[in-house]
Design a protein around this motif. Structure first.
Motif, PDB file in Angstrom:
ATOM      1  N   MET A  60       0.863  -1.179   0.000  1.00  0.00           N
ATOM      2  CA  MET A  60       0.000   0.000   0.000  1.00  0.00           C
ATOM      3  C   MET A  60       0.903   1.233   0.000  1.00  0.00           C
ATOM      4  N   VAL A  61       0.748   2.102  -0.981  1.00  0.00           N
ATOM      5  CA  VAL A  61       1.689   3.213  -1.130  1.00  0.00           C
ATOM      6  C   VAL A  61       0.966   4.508  -1.527  1.00  0.00           C
ATOM      7  N   VAL A  62       1.726   5.594  -1.452  1.00  0.00           N
ATOM      8  CA  VAL A  62       1.340   6.892  -2.000  1.00  0.00           C
ATOM      9  C   VAL A  62       2.556   7.448  -2.727  1.00  0.00           C
ATOM     10  N   TYR A  63       2.340   8.000  -3.921  1.00  0.00           N
ATOM     11  CA  TYR A  63       3.384   8.760  -4.604  1.00  0.00           C
ATOM     12  C   TYR A  63       3.205  10.224  -4.199  1.00  0.00           C
ATOM     13  N   PRO A  64       4.081  10.774  -3.375  1.00  0.00           N
ATOM     14  CA  PRO A  64       3.853  12.136  -2.867  1.00  0.00           C
ATOM     15  C   PRO A  64       3.634  13.183  -3.952  1.00  0.00           C
ATOM     16  N   LYS A  65       4.397  13.108  -5.017  1.00  0.00           N
ATOM     17  CA  LYS A  65       4.295  14.153  -6.044  1.00  0.00           C
ATOM     18  C   LYS A  65       2.950  14.127  -6.764  1.00  0.00           C
ATOM     19  N   ASP A  66       2.252  12.993  -6.735  1.00  0.00           N
ATOM     20  CA  ASP A  66       0.973  12.871  -7.435  1.00  0.00           C
ATOM     21  C   ASP A  66      -0.231  13.005  -6.498  1.00  0.00           C
ATOM     22  N   VAL A 169      -1.598  13.655   5.752  1.00  0.00           N
ATOM     23  CA  VAL A 169      -1.408  14.566   4.613  1.00  0.00           C
ATOM     24  C   VAL A 169      -0.275  15.556   4.883  1.00  0.00           C
ATOM     25  N   SER A 170      -0.042  15.893   6.143  1.00  0.00           N
ATOM     26  CA  SER A 170       1.079  16.782   6.472  1.00  0.00           C
ATOM     27  C   SER A 170       2.401  16.101   6.168  1.00  0.00           C
ATOM     28  N   LEU A 171       2.500  14.813   6.467  1.00  0.00           N
ATOM     29  CA  LEU A 171       3.698  14.055   6.107  1.00  0.00           C
ATOM     30  C   LEU A 171       3.885  14.046   4.598  1.00  0.00           C
ATOM     31  N   ILE A 172       2.826  13.802   3.866  1.00  0.00           N
ATOM     32  CA  ILE A 172       2.930  13.763   2.408  1.00  0.00           C
ATOM     33  C   ILE A 172       3.409  15.103   1.861  1.00  0.00           C
ATOM     34  N   GLU A 173       2.932  16.208   2.429  1.00  0.00           N
ATOM     35  CA  GLU A 173       3.381  17.526   1.991  1.00  0.00           C
ATOM     36  C   GLU A 173       4.885  17.698   2.225  1.00  0.00           C
ATOM     37  N   ILE A 174       5.377  17.228   3.360  1.00  0.00           N
ATOM     38  CA  ILE A 174       6.817  17.288   3.643  1.00  0.00           C
ATOM     39  C   ILE A 174       7.592  16.441   2.642  1.00  0.00           C
ATOM     40  N   LEU A 175       7.104  15.221   2.395  1.00  0.00           N
ATOM     41  CA  LEU A 175       7.780  14.323   1.457  1.00  0.00           C
ATOM     42  C   LEU A 175       7.776  14.900   0.043  1.00  0.00           C
TER      43      LEU A 175
END
Length: 213
Positions: A60-66, A169-175
């Motif tokens: 299970m993943v997220v691509y931060p830039k997308d 979502v704050s983590l994703i923004e940092i990443l």
């Protein structure tokens, strides 16, 4: 299934079981944990079990830039109900993650040995946290293993509605700002899916991981 000795070694992840169990035993030393994460492996077991090492067929993943933040969650962020800090109160975050009661779960997979192991990695600058505050009280957060361009999320907690979502979502923004390739959420659950995470194959995950290292 491979039974680990004191030797610092893991078998190829292709030898994992259908469910994703690769090996049993070993220890939770910083050296072994780093070797595991850098090869797409993580520990996951309960108090009455031996150490189990996993490399599941899907991640299970997220691509931060997308990543696109949902409108409803963006509205919560814009209202500034919460304050967010980065890597300032790790011990409190992992303590809440270990002790908070979760619906449908009898106990926690964050055993005392796991707790101690990740505290050691935090002191080495490898495990980091996100903290969410409301009226100067810690109300949510998460922690995970930072591999440089891949962040492996481990656990999150929330004491009030939306706090863990804000941490996520704050983590994703940092990443995203730091050009990370991937947020690894490990295994599927409905909460992560609602937050926008999705599954990719182990092979694709390992390609991204190896390129990041």
């Amino acid at each position: 299934m491979y039974f680990l000795s004191k030797e610092l070694y893991f078998p190829p992840v292709s030898e994992a079981s259908y469910e994703g169990i690769l090996a049993v035993g070993g220890d939770l030393s910083p050296e072994r944990l780093l070797l595991a994460y850098r090869n797409g492996i993580f520990p996951w077991f309960e108090e009455d079990e031996p150490i189990l090492w996993w490399s599941p067929p899907h991640r299970m993943v997220v691509y931060p830039k997308d990543y696109k933040i949902a409108k409803s969650l963006r509205n919560i962020l814009n209202r500034k109900i919460f304050e967010v800090t980065y890597n300032q109160n790790f011990t409190e975050v992992i303590t809440y993650c270990q002790t908070i009661k979760r619906k449908g779960q009898k106990g926690t997979w964050i055993t005392d040995s796991m707790y101690e192991a990740y505290v050691k990695l935090h002191h080495l600058g490898i495990v980091k946290s996100i903290e969410v505050w409301h009226e100067n009280k810690l109300v949510g957060g998460l922690y995970g293993v930072d591999l440089g361009k891949v962040f492996c999320g481990e656990s999150m907690f929330s004491l009030v509605p939306n706090a863990s979502k804000v941490a996520f979502v704050s983590l994703i923004e940092i990443l995203k700002q730091e050009d990370y390739l991937l947020l690894d959420c490990q295994v599927h659950n409905n909460h992560l899916e609602k937050l926008g995470a999705f599954e990719i194959s182990r092979e694709n995950y390992l390609k991204i991981l190896k390129s990041s290292l």
